[in-house]
Design an enzyme around this catalytic site. Sequence first.
Site, PDB file in Angstrom:
ATOM      1  CD  GLU A 134      -3.109   0.804   0.313  1.00  0.00           C
ATOM      2  OE1 GLU A 134      -2.456   1.751  -0.169  1.00  0.00           O
ATOM      3  OE2 GLU A 134      -4.347   0.823   0.398  1.00  0.00           O
ATOM      4  CG  HIS A 135      -0.812   4.829   1.410  1.00  0.00           C
ATOM      5  ND1 HIS A 135      -0.287   5.589   2.412  1.00  0.00           N
ATOM      6  CD2 HIS A 135      -1.838   4.130   1.950  1.00  0.00           C
ATOM      7  CE1 HIS A 135      -0.981   5.387   3.520  1.00  0.00           C
ATOM      8  NE2 HIS A 135      -1.931   4.492   3.262  1.00  0.00           N
ATOM      9  CG  ASP A 136       2.731   7.438   1.566  1.00  0.00           C
ATOM     10  OD1 ASP A 136       3.364   8.117   0.746  1.00  0.00           O
ATOM     11  OD2 ASP A 136       1.515   7.630   1.818  1.00  0.00           O
ATOM     12  CG  ASN A 154       2.699   6.078   6.000  1.00  0.00           C
ATOM     13  OD1 ASN A 154       3.627   6.697   5.489  1.00  0.00           O
ATOM     14  ND2 ASN A 154       1.436   6.489   5.935  1.00  0.00           N
TER      15      ASN A 154
END
Length: 213
Positions: A134-136, A154
């Site tokens: 997922e993102h980041d 994250n």
Amino acid sequence: MTELIGVYGASGCGRGILPIVRLQMPQARVVFIDDAAPADFINGHDVLSWSEFMYSPAGSKSVCLAIASPAVRATLAARCDHNNIPLFEARHSSVVQFDQVEIGDGACLSPFVVLTSNISIGRGFHANLYTYVEHDCVIGDFVTFAPGAKCNGNVHIGDQAYIGSGAVIRQGSAEKPLRIGAAATIGAGAVVLNDVPPGATVVGNPATILVRH
Ligand code: UDP
């Protein structure tokens, strides 16, 4: 002269990844490379030793690292680098990748992998069947995601970590990413809620340390 692509590893992982390479490169000659060849011919493809691969005539050569062990992939990538053989990225056509994803050379992205946005991944990444990032997230070199591993946003993962089948890594935050240390092992089905130290093995739900390095 034809292009020669060596899929390093003729065991389970290699037999799952070679067909992806074959679909991507229908004109190329695709072979297995194995240092302890279990047979000369597997699933319709020659199995070569490293020296046979190196001496085979070809217009160009590359190697796809198809062995699940992060440490073995790191060693074999160094061998390829030393011999000026580029790493080949195996990427199934079903892979979904959104915005601003940087990914190093030599990844193996199996069917139904999803990489969302703003992600940085190092060399030789293995994302096996049905995994997502997922993102980041920031992922180091030679990290393995076994089938079904789920990495939420994250999360920072160090070099050569191994994420077991079906493991879930909870999301971190921009201010405090959840950190999985280098060479850590996450057991199959583990639910990781907290940071994992480098080299540690964690298992269970919630994941707890089984072996500390
Ligand atoms: N292998 C190799 N060179 C190495 C380490 C492993 O050629 O330095 C080969 C090994 O002979 C075996 C395969 O890689 O055929 C690894 O198979 P294994 O079943 O251990 O793992 P997987 O296929 O799940 O990655």
